[in-house]
Design an enzyme around this catalytic site. Structure first.
Site, PDB file in Angstrom:
ATOM      1  N   ASP A 145       3.627   8.531  -7.540  1.00  0.00           N
ATOM      2  CA  ASP A 145       4.631   9.596  -7.616  1.00  0.00           C
ATOM      3  C   ASP A 145       4.060  10.755  -8.433  1.00  0.00           C
ATOM      4  OD1 ASP A 145       6.875  11.167  -7.918  1.00  0.00           O
ATOM      5  OD2 ASP A 145       7.794   9.847  -9.439  1.00  0.00           O
TER       6      ASP A 145
ATOM      7  N   ASP B 191      10.023  12.041  -9.755  1.00  0.00           N
ATOM      8  CA  ASP B 191      11.381  11.710  -9.279  1.00  0.00           C
ATOM      9  C   ASP B 191      11.545  10.213  -9.019  1.00  0.00           C
ATOM     10  OD1 ASP B 191       9.965  11.332  -6.949  1.00  0.00           O
ATOM     11  OD2 ASP B 191      11.181  12.689  -5.725  1.00  0.00           O
TER      12      ASP B 191
ATOM     13  N   ASP C 115       4.829  10.043  -3.291  1.00  0.00           N
ATOM     14  CA  ASP C 115       4.793  11.207  -2.406  1.00  0.00           C
ATOM     15  C   ASP C 115       3.361  11.516  -1.963  1.00  0.00           C
ATOM     16  OD1 ASP C 115       3.677  12.476  -4.709  1.00  0.00           O
ATOM     17  OD2 ASP C 115       5.724  12.774  -5.464  1.00  0.00           O
TER      18      ASP C 115
ATOM     19  N   ASP D  41       5.757   0.976  15.729  1.00  0.00           N
ATOM     20  CA  ASP D  41       6.806   0.106  15.211  1.00  0.00           C
ATOM     21  C   ASP D  41       7.522  -0.651  16.339  1.00  0.00           C
ATOM     22  OD1 ASP D  41       8.345  -0.344  12.645  1.00  0.00           O
ATOM     23  OD2 ASP D  41       9.991   0.316  13.925  1.00  0.00           O
TER      24      ASP D  41
ATOM     25  N   HIS E 123       4.626  -4.080   4.405  1.00  0.00           N
ATOM     26  CA  HIS E 123       5.848  -3.752   3.670  1.00  0.00           C
ATOM     27  C   HIS E 123       7.026  -4.642   4.054  1.00  0.00           C
ATOM     28  CE1 HIS E 123       6.014  -1.903   7.543  1.00  0.00           C
ATOM     29  NE2 HIS E 123       7.296  -1.646   7.372  1.00  0.00           N
TER      30      HIS E 123
HETATM   31  C1  GLC Z   1       9.438  -2.750  11.798  1.00  0.00           C
HETATM   32  C2  GLC Z   1       9.122  -2.181  10.439  1.00  0.00           C
HETATM   33  C3  GLC Z   1      10.254  -2.489   9.514  1.00  0.00           C
HETATM   34  C4  GLC Z   1      11.490  -1.807  10.054  1.00  0.00           C
HETATM   35  C5  GLC Z   1      11.769  -2.208  11.487  1.00  0.00           C
HETATM   36  C6  GLC Z   1      12.729  -1.267  12.133  1.00  0.00           C
HETATM   37  O1  GLC Z   1       9.487  -4.119  11.810  1.00  0.00           O
HETATM   38  O2  GLC Z   1       7.888  -2.666   9.990  1.00  0.00           O
HETATM   39  O3  GLC Z   1      10.010  -2.080   8.191  1.00  0.00           O
HETATM   40  O4  GLC Z   1      12.595  -2.126   9.255  1.00  0.00           O
HETATM   41  O5  GLC Z   1      10.619  -2.188  12.292  1.00  0.00           O
HETATM   42  O6  GLC Z   1      12.144  -0.018  12.304  1.00  0.00           O
END
Ligand code: GLC
Length: 569
Positions: free
Chosen positions: A32, A36, A40, A217, A349
């Site tokens: 960051d 905040d 970023d 995604d 993540h």
């Molecule tokens: C994927 C992403 C996840 C997100 C989901 C909906 O699995 O990695 O973080 O919540 O798609 O977009």
């Protein structure tokens, strides 16, 4: 450095990405710059040299587009703008330049199964049944014979990934819209060619701006069986898993080939394409990554990160059996060998930290973090490192519900309580399996807030940052970071790691994972004890030169807890 490719992939010669290692940045939690409490783009720019030191080639950035942040950016309201929380397009251009100047390539997250409900496309679509964009999303009337808006009146019985039904009722137009994730993430209707063209346009726009690829995604969810039929449900349950009707649906491969033709085929440089595909099977992964079919370079499959899930899914935990892990690795290594391509990952993540999950984040923290790293990185495919994994970052010891930030965990906790699960059990489920574990701030140093921010971080910093941090590891012999650095350097210098065949070594003791990589007369043998007890591996420890080891001490025929040895012969 340019390499020629193995025979099976001749269509893509020369493929710069075949020996590349990818590093994932979750921008909100990386660095960051303005205090905040949220990471970023300027924070990333200031820390690029960390990645150069590590030696990675490509950075995948989780979404930074304009977004209401209902799912931390996986709900996009403008695909051509940077969310002000992360910076501006100028910051973005500066980031691209700074990365390219260092020889790093940039892969953007492409979230096009759904948009935000605040995206102008959806706002227009929701304006009424006659809207010109009505057909850009999946609108359906209530189930015949039911009162619209009442429980059970949803057009079908599919459950959403983030709990509850996959449908939200819009009283203004009297219809429901489909969302496989949260209500704020309506699914786009890819059946409509105008939707696909709009997405192709966005992709070209980012490529023209200098990005080098896309991580797509839940890309295996984009094609639905258009009738959206009910799925078989379990006795006593209202909601069902609709995956049979949208996981690798009928037109998926057609859409991917069209995208390749429209967006990637004529670019001067190879565009790196990685499909996230929860629940994909080997057959579809092969179809998607066979270069002759011109779809994607690689996909994320989920089999190895589902091995500790119970029958009720991710919230029910069961022990990982190292033998299951070895069998899964073997299946995917053999299954894609020669034609497809694997992506190799433990973390991202969405997954709890691997050293806490499959390793031992107490007594054998360093040993297990490095052993797990090696058994993954020495396979064939493209390794992905999720920020902090290179330090052996661990799950957060959450103490209370108020610390949770992730919509999936918050919704699951509430749903579990409503279903009569006791608080302690529900909390234990989200504490263990929740995605927030991966999202705590990057631990730069031992200072306040781990050097991540001068303000109050959006999510708690892991209290172990006093000893577990980058400053304590970078350049320090024997650290997890230096071990990752060695693994990356090996991939860059050793063709057997990139191209060698994979052979699992049979007959190993329980807890031991062993395999060989073979390329011509070159061999690499990897033997790891993935357990807390010393053991004899049960397979011959090869003769040859020891290339890598994660513990010190005499080499005997017994492996120490979490000991890893790699031999070259
Ligand atoms: C994927 C992403 C996840 C997100 C989901 C909906 O699995 O990695 O973080 O919540 O798609 O977009």
């Amino acid at each position: 450095m340019t390499r020629t490719v193995a025979a099976g992939r001749a269509l893509q010669a020369p493929a710069w990405w075949r020996d590349a290692v990818v590093y994932q940045i979750y921008p909100r939690s990386f660095a960051d710059s303005d205090g905040d409490g949220i990471g970023d783009l300027q924070g990333i720019i200031a820390h690029l040299d960390h990645l150069v030191t590590l030696g990675v080639d490509v950075v995948w950035l989780s979404p930074i587009y304009a977004s209401p942040q209902a799912d931390n950016g996986y709900d996009i309201s403008d695909y051509r703008a940077i969310d002000p929380v992360f910076g501006s397009l100028d910051d973005f251009d500066e980031l691209v330049e700074a990365m390219h100047a260092r020889g790093l390539r940039l892969v953007m997250d492409l979230v096009v199964n759904h948009t935000s409900d605040e995206h102008p496309w959806f706002v227009e679509s929701a304006s009424g049944p006659d809207s010109a964009k009505r057909d850009w999303y999946w609108w359906r009337p209530a189930r015949p014979g039911t009162q619209p808006g009442s429980p059970g009146a949803e057009p079908n019985n599919w459950g959403a990934v983030f709990s509850g039904p996959a449908w939200t009722f819009d009283p203004a137009s009297g219809e429901y819209y489909l969302h496989l994730f949260a209500g704020k993430q309506p699914d786009l209707n890819w059946e409509n060619p105008a939707v696909r063209h709009a997405i192709h346009d966005i992709m070209r726009w980012w490529l023209d701006r200098g990005v080098d690829g896309f991580r797509m995604d839940v890309i295996n969810y984009i094609s639905k069986v258009p009738e959206l039929p009910d799925a078989p449900s379990r006795p006593g349950e209202m909601l069902a898993d609709g995956q049979a009707f949208y996981n690798c649906g009928p037109r998926l491969h057609e859409y991917l080939q069209e995208m390749h033709r429209e967006v990637f085929a004529d670019r001067p440089e190879h565009v790196l394409t990685i499909g996230e595909m929860p629940g994909v099977d080997l057959a579809n992964a092969l179809l998607a990554t066979d270069p002759a079919r011109r779809e994607l370079d690689m996909v994320f499959q989920f089999e190895h990160v589902s091995l500790d899930h119970g029958t009720g899914g991710k919230w029910q935990r069961r022990r990982l059996e190292p033998d299951d892990l070895a069998a899964t690795f073997e299946r995917w290594q053999h299954g894609l060998a020669g034609r497809g391509w694997n992506s190799l990952y433990w973390n991202n993540h969405d997954q709890p930290r691997v050293v806490s999950r499959f390793g031992n984040d107490g007594q054998y923290w360093r040993e297990s973090a490095t052993a797990l790293a090696a058994v993954l990185h020495l396979q064939q495919g493209t390794p992905f490192i999720y920020q902090g994994e290179e330090l052996g970052m661990t799950n957060l010891p959450f103490r209370e519900v108020g610390q949770l930030r992730d919509i999936e965990s918050v919704n699951h906790y509430a749903t579990a309580l409503a279903a009569g699960v006791d608080e302690a059990t529900a909390f234990e489920q989200v504490r263990w399996a929740g995605r927030d574990n991966a999202r705590t701030p990057f631990q730069w140093d031992a200072g306040p807030r781990a050097g991540f921010s001068t303000g109050r971080p959006w999510i708690d910093v892991n209290p172990n940052h006093g000893w577990l941090n980058a400053a304590a590891q970078v350049g320090v012999g024997g650290s997890v970071f230096e071990f990752y650095r060695q693994l990356i350097a090996l991939r860059h210098s050793d063709p057997v790691i990139v191209d060698g065949d994979f052979e699992r070594l049979p007959g190993t003791a329980p807890g031991v994972l062993a395999y060989r990589r073979v390329l011509g007369d070159q061999q690499l043998t990897v033997i790891a004890n993935l357990s807390d007890s010393p053991c004899r591996p049960g397979t011959d420890i090869p003769q040859g030169s020891l290339l890598l080891r994660n513990v010190t001490g005499l080499l005997t025929d017994t492996l120490a807890p979490w000991e890893l040895r790699v031999f070259r012969s």
